[in-house]
Design a protein around this motif. Sequence first.
Motif, PDB file in Angstrom:
ATOM      1  N   SER A  15     -30.943  23.703  49.798  1.00  0.00           N
ATOM      2  CA  SER A  15     -31.275  24.301  48.499  1.00  0.00           C
ATOM      3  C   SER A  15     -32.208  25.495  48.680  1.00  0.00           C
ATOM      4  N   HIS A  16     -33.191  25.365  49.576  1.00  0.00           N
ATOM      5  CA  HIS A  16     -34.099  26.490  49.833  1.00  0.00           C
ATOM      6  C   HIS A  16     -33.362  27.649  50.502  1.00  0.00           C
TER       7      HIS A  16
ATOM      8  N   GLU B 229     -22.238  17.955  46.221  1.00  0.00           N
ATOM      9  CA  GLU B 229     -21.799  16.990  47.233  1.00  0.00           C
ATOM     10  C   GLU B 229     -21.141  15.764  46.597  1.00  0.00           C
ATOM     11  N   ARG B 230     -21.610  15.368  45.432  1.00  0.00           N
ATOM     12  CA  ARG B 230     -21.019  14.206  44.755  1.00  0.00           C
ATOM     13  C   ARG B 230     -19.667  14.516  44.118  1.00  0.00           C
ATOM     14  N   THR B 231     -19.568  15.687  43.507  1.00  0.00           N
ATOM     15  CA  THR B 231     -18.371  15.999  42.715  1.00  0.00           C
ATOM     16  C   THR B 231     -17.389  16.934  43.397  1.00  0.00           C
ATOM     17  N   GLY B 232     -17.871  17.746  44.293  1.00  0.00           N
ATOM     18  CA  GLY B 232     -17.015  18.745  44.924  1.00  0.00           C
ATOM     19  C   GLY B 232     -16.827  19.980  44.063  1.00  0.00           C
ATOM     20  N   LYS B 233     -17.502  20.029  42.923  1.00  0.00           N
ATOM     21  CA  LYS B 233     -17.387  21.173  42.012  1.00  0.00           C
ATOM     22  C   LYS B 233     -18.478  22.185  42.339  1.00  0.00           C
TER      23      LYS B 233
ATOM     24  N   SER C  76     -31.264  24.734  43.338  1.00  0.00           N
ATOM     25  CA  SER C  76     -32.007  23.474  43.257  1.00  0.00           C
ATOM     26  C   SER C  76     -31.364  22.375  44.105  1.00  0.00           C
ATOM     27  N   LYS C  77     -32.205  21.417  44.496  1.00  0.00           N
ATOM     28  CA  LYS C  77     -31.717  20.252  45.222  1.00  0.00           C
ATOM     29  C   LYS C  77     -30.740  19.472  44.344  1.00  0.00           C
TER      30      LYS C  77
ATOM     31  N   ILE D 234     -25.208  17.969  57.226  1.00  0.00           N
ATOM     32  CA  ILE D 234     -25.805  16.960  58.104  1.00  0.00           C
ATOM     33  C   ILE D 234     -25.612  17.345  59.563  1.00  0.00           C
ATOM     34  N   GLU D 235     -24.419  17.842  59.903  1.00  0.00           N
ATOM     35  CA  GLU D 235     -24.169  18.281  61.279  1.00  0.00           C
ATOM     36  C   GLU D 235     -25.108  19.404  61.679  1.00  0.00           C
ATOM     37  N   LYS D 236     -25.491  20.211  60.716  1.00  0.00           N
ATOM     38  CA  LYS D 236     -26.408  21.332  60.961  1.00  0.00           C
ATOM     39  C   LYS D 236     -27.861  20.849  61.038  1.00  0.00           C
ATOM     40  N   GLY D 237     -28.084  19.557  60.756  1.00  0.00           N
ATOM     41  CA  GLY D 237     -29.434  18.998  60.810  1.00  0.00           C
ATOM     42  C   GLY D 237     -30.274  19.328  59.591  1.00  0.00           C
ATOM     43  N   MET D 238     -29.601  19.618  58.497  1.00  0.00           N
ATOM     44  CA  MET D 238     -30.306  19.993  57.271  1.00  0.00           C
ATOM     45  C   MET D 238     -30.261  18.849  56.267  1.00  0.00           C
ATOM     46  N   ASN D 239     -31.315  18.752  55.454  1.00  0.00           N
ATOM     47  CA  ASN D 239     -31.250  17.840  54.322  1.00  0.00           C
ATOM     48  C   ASN D 239     -30.959  18.677  53.074  1.00  0.00           C
ATOM     49  N   GLN D 240     -30.842  18.021  51.928  1.00  0.00           N
ATOM     50  CA  GLN D 240     -30.502  18.761  50.714  1.00  0.00           C
ATOM     51  C   GLN D 240     -31.581  19.771  50.342  1.00  0.00           C
ATOM     52  N   ASP D 241     -32.848  19.425  50.584  1.00  0.00           N
ATOM     53  CA  ASP D 241     -33.938  20.376  50.318  1.00  0.00           C
ATOM     54  C   ASP D 241     -33.782  21.638  51.156  1.00  0.00           C
ATOM     55  N   ASP D 242     -33.486  21.439  52.448  1.00  0.00           N
ATOM     56  CA  ASP D 242     -33.320  22.586  53.350  1.00  0.00           C
ATOM     57  C   ASP D 242     -32.226  23.522  52.843  1.00  0.00           C
TER      58      ASP D 242
END
Length: 112
Positions: A23-24, A37-41, A29-30, A13-21
Motif C-alpha cells: 500500500s505504501h 486480494e479478496r475480490t480480484g477487482k 490504502s491497506k 508474498i513472494e516479493k516478501g511484502m505485506n499489505q502495508d508495504d
Amino acid sequence: MSHLGLRIQLARIEKGMNQDDLSHAIGKSKALISHIERTGKVKYSTLKLISKALGISIEKLNSQPESEANSQASNIEMLNLTIESLRKENELLKELLENQKRIISLMDTSRK
C-alpha cells in the motif's frame, strides 16, 4: 482457478511484502489492497502501480494457471509463504511487546 487478487497476493508474498508495504509502495490504502486480494477487482491504473511495485508484468498477473495442478501447487506455495510471513510478523510483535514492557518498567522506576 485463482482470480487476479490471489495472484497479486502470491506475487506480493513472494516479493516478501505485506499489505502495508504494498500500500505504501503504490500510495493506496491497506484496505484497498485487502479488497483487491479478496475480490480480484482492481482499476487498471491501480493494477499498473501494483505491477510496477511487485516487479511483475500485468500480463503475468492476468494469466491463469496452466492447469489445476499448477493452481494447487501455487496455493500450497502461497500458504507456505503466508505462514513464513506471519511467523516473521509474530517475532516482530514479540520484540515490540518486550520493548514496551522495558519502557513501562523504566517509567515506573523513574516515578519512584
